[in-house]
Design a protein around this motif. Sequence first.
Motif, PDB file in Angstrom:
ATOM      1  N   TYR A 195     -28.798  17.895  12.426  1.00 14.51           N
ATOM      2  CA  TYR A 195     -29.659  16.732  12.393  1.00 14.51           C
ATOM      3  C   TYR A 195     -29.594  16.273  13.947  1.00 14.51           C
ATOM      4  O   TYR A 195     -28.705  16.268  14.600  1.00 14.51           O
ATOM      5  CB  TYR A 195     -28.942  15.658  11.464  1.00 14.51           C
ATOM      6  N   TYR A 196     -30.620  15.466  14.035  1.00 16.92           N
ATOM      7  CA  TYR A 196     -30.708  14.689  15.259  1.00 16.92           C
ATOM      8  C   TYR A 196     -29.951  13.630  15.094  1.00 16.92           C
ATOM      9  O   TYR A 196     -29.924  12.755  14.171  1.00 16.92           O
ATOM     10  CB  TYR A 196     -32.252  14.256  15.639  1.00 16.92           C
ATOM     11  N   VAL A 197     -29.071  13.195  16.514  1.00 16.50           N
ATOM     12  CA  VAL A 197     -28.226  12.048  16.423  1.00 16.50           C
ATOM     13  C   VAL A 197     -29.055  11.048  16.587  1.00 16.50           C
ATOM     14  O   VAL A 197     -29.803  10.792  17.520  1.00 16.50           O
ATOM     15  CB  VAL A 197     -27.021  12.199  17.328  1.00 16.50           C
ATOM     16  N   PRO A 198     -29.095   9.739  15.869  1.00 15.70           N
ATOM     17  CA  PRO A 198     -29.947   8.731  16.133  1.00 15.70           C
ATOM     18  C   PRO A 198     -29.541   7.989  17.207  1.00 15.70           C
ATOM     19  O   PRO A 198     -28.615   7.720  17.652  1.00 15.70           O
ATOM     20  CB  PRO A 198     -29.749   7.926  14.634  1.00 15.70           C
ATOM     21  N   THR A 199     -30.646   7.653  17.913  1.00 15.32           N
ATOM     22  CA  THR A 199     -30.362   6.939  19.285  1.00 15.32           C
ATOM     23  C   THR A 199     -30.308   5.461  19.061  1.00 15.32           C
ATOM     24  O   THR A 199     -30.998   4.761  18.054  1.00 15.32           O
ATOM     25  CB  THR A 199     -31.300   6.901  20.265  1.00 15.32           C
ATOM     26  N   GLU A 200     -29.536   4.599  19.764  1.00 13.23           N
ATOM     27  CA  GLU A 200     -29.322   3.410  19.525  1.00 13.23           C
ATOM     28  C   GLU A 200     -30.282   2.268  20.474  1.00 13.23           C
ATOM     29  O   GLU A 200     -30.416   1.141  20.147  1.00 13.23           O
ATOM     30  CB  GLU A 200     -27.919   2.887  19.928  1.00 13.23           C
ATOM     31  N   GLU A 201     -30.787   3.307  21.530  1.00 13.79           N
ATOM     32  CA  GLU A 201     -31.885   2.428  22.212  1.00 13.79           C
ATOM     33  C   GLU A 201     -32.946   3.446  22.785  1.00 13.79           C
ATOM     34  O   GLU A 201     -32.703   4.622  22.924  1.00 13.79           O
ATOM     35  CB  GLU A 201     -31.416   1.904  23.652  1.00 13.79           C
ATOM     36  N   GLU A 202     -34.107   3.040  23.150  1.00 10.04           N
ATOM     37  CA  GLU A 202     -35.064   4.010  23.554  1.00 10.04           C
ATOM     38  C   GLU A 202     -34.541   4.519  25.038  1.00 10.04           C
ATOM     39  O   GLU A 202     -34.048   3.822  25.585  1.00 10.04           O
ATOM     40  CB  GLU A 202     -36.477   3.312  23.945  1.00 10.04           C
ATOM     41  N   PHE A 203     -34.969   5.739  25.472  1.00  4.24           N
ATOM     42  CA  PHE A 203     -34.770   6.397  26.545  1.00  4.24           C
ATOM     43  C   PHE A 203     -35.705   7.351  27.138  1.00  4.24           C
ATOM     44  O   PHE A 203     -36.576   7.921  26.482  1.00  4.24           O
ATOM     45  CB  PHE A 203     -33.334   6.952  26.396  1.00  4.24           C
ATOM     46  N   VAL A 204     -35.839   7.161  28.441  1.00  2.03           N
ATOM     47  CA  VAL A 204     -36.857   7.978  29.140  1.00  2.03           C
ATOM     48  C   VAL A 204     -36.221   9.062  30.120  1.00  2.03           C
ATOM     49  O   VAL A 204     -35.059   8.941  30.527  1.00  2.03           O
ATOM     50  CB  VAL A 204     -38.030   7.173  30.160  1.00  2.03           C
ATOM     51  N   VAL A 205     -36.969  10.191  30.434  1.00  2.00           N
ATOM     52  CA  VAL A 205     -36.479  11.090  31.386  1.00  2.00           C
ATOM     53  C   VAL A 205     -37.701  11.167  32.195  1.00  2.00           C
ATOM     54  O   VAL A 205     -38.842  10.787  31.894  1.00  2.00           O
ATOM     55  CB  VAL A 205     -36.107  12.311  30.633  1.00  2.00           C
ATOM     56  N   HIS A 206     -37.503  11.945  33.440  1.00  2.00           N
ATOM     57  CA  HIS A 206     -38.553  12.217  34.337  1.00  2.00           C
ATOM     58  C   HIS A 206     -39.282  13.522  33.647  1.00  2.00           C
ATOM     59  O   HIS A 206     -38.762  14.307  33.298  1.00  2.00           O
ATOM     60  CB  HIS A 206     -37.961  12.850  35.562  1.00  2.00           C
ATOM     61  N   ASP A 207     -40.580  13.343  33.551  1.00  2.00           N
ATOM     62  CA  ASP A 207     -41.315  14.197  33.090  1.00  2.00           C
ATOM     63  C   ASP A 207     -41.779  15.245  34.217  1.00  2.00           C
ATOM     64  O   ASP A 207     -42.839  15.156  34.653  1.00  2.00           O
ATOM     65  CB  ASP A 207     -42.521  13.608  32.547  1.00  2.00           C
ATOM     66  N   LEU A 208     -40.893  15.938  34.593  1.00  2.00           N
ATOM     67  CA  LEU A 208     -41.221  17.065  35.504  1.00  2.00           C
ATOM     68  C   LEU A 208     -40.532  18.487  35.248  1.00  2.00           C
ATOM     69  O   LEU A 208     -39.667  18.470  34.383  1.00  2.00           O
ATOM     70  CB  LEU A 208     -40.850  16.427  37.034  1.00  2.00           C
ATOM     71  N   ALA A 209     -40.761  19.532  36.094  1.00  2.00           N
ATOM     72  CA  ALA A 209     -40.285  20.655  35.746  1.00  2.00           C
ATOM     73  C   ALA A 209     -39.376  20.717  36.885  1.00  2.00           C
ATOM     74  O   ALA A 209     -39.697  20.866  38.089  1.00  2.00           O
ATOM     75  CB  ALA A 209     -41.184  21.816  35.569  1.00  2.00           C
ATOM     76  N   HIS A 210     -37.992  21.539  36.607  1.00  2.00           N
ATOM     77  CA  HIS A 210     -37.006  22.073  37.604  1.00  2.00           C
ATOM     78  C   HIS A 210     -37.233  23.642  37.618  1.00  2.00           C
ATOM     79  O   HIS A 210     -37.681  24.346  36.776  1.00  2.00           O
ATOM     80  CB  HIS A 210     -35.841  21.667  37.281  1.00  2.00           C
ATOM     81  N   GLU A 211     -36.991  24.084  38.862  1.00  3.20           N
ATOM     82  CA  GLU A 211     -37.215  25.645  39.161  1.00  3.20           C
ATOM     83  C   GLU A 211     -35.676  26.174  39.203  1.00  3.20           C
ATOM     84  O   GLU A 211     -35.083  25.451  39.956  1.00  3.20           O
ATOM     85  CB  GLU A 211     -37.784  26.038  40.301  1.00  3.20           C
ATOM     86  N   LEU A 212     -35.158  27.107  38.676  1.00  2.64           N
ATOM     87  CA  LEU A 212     -33.943  27.681  38.721  1.00  2.64           C
ATOM     88  C   LEU A 212     -34.459  29.351  38.953  1.00  2.64           C
ATOM     89  O   LEU A 212     -34.860  29.970  38.332  1.00  2.64           O
ATOM     90  CB  LEU A 212     -33.191  27.589  37.343  1.00  2.64           C
TER      91      LEU A 212
END
Length: 162
Positions: A86-103
Amino acid sequence: MRRLVILLSMCLLMCCVLCSCGTVNGYKKKDLVPVNETLGSGSIQVFVVGQNEEKGVMVKIKNLTDDVFYYGEYYSIQIFIEGVWYYVPTEEEFVVHDLAHELQPGMSYVETYSLAPYGGKLNPGHYRIACCDLGDNQNIHYAEFNVMADGRYRFEIIEPTV
């Protein structure tokens, strides 16, 4: 007789309501949503290598392919309860950088994923972090770990043998 049937019906209804509003592993049952996503392909390995209370869960991403691996910062924390993730419910909204990293092939990188959206800590249980997603739920890789009753994190670092 009619009153008895009504009374029994009301008791049954109350039991159903109370059971469905209960908690499991410290999370409200009504907030738990089963996981629905696609596992990433290729020889990419991810595993938890540390936990930092101020920052979050540290995950090593290792590219075992001959190609450049592109991954994003999208992630979720998931809990295993009674045979289902199950997805653990978040307590607040969150954002991430919408970009791709190269490995690059043969390289690895340690990415830290914040627990702040989850209240800064997790309840005891068996978890995994779903990471490397580019935002389309198609490139998911998992690293499992346990949160013990005393709040410590337990994980196994399994380096691949190539």
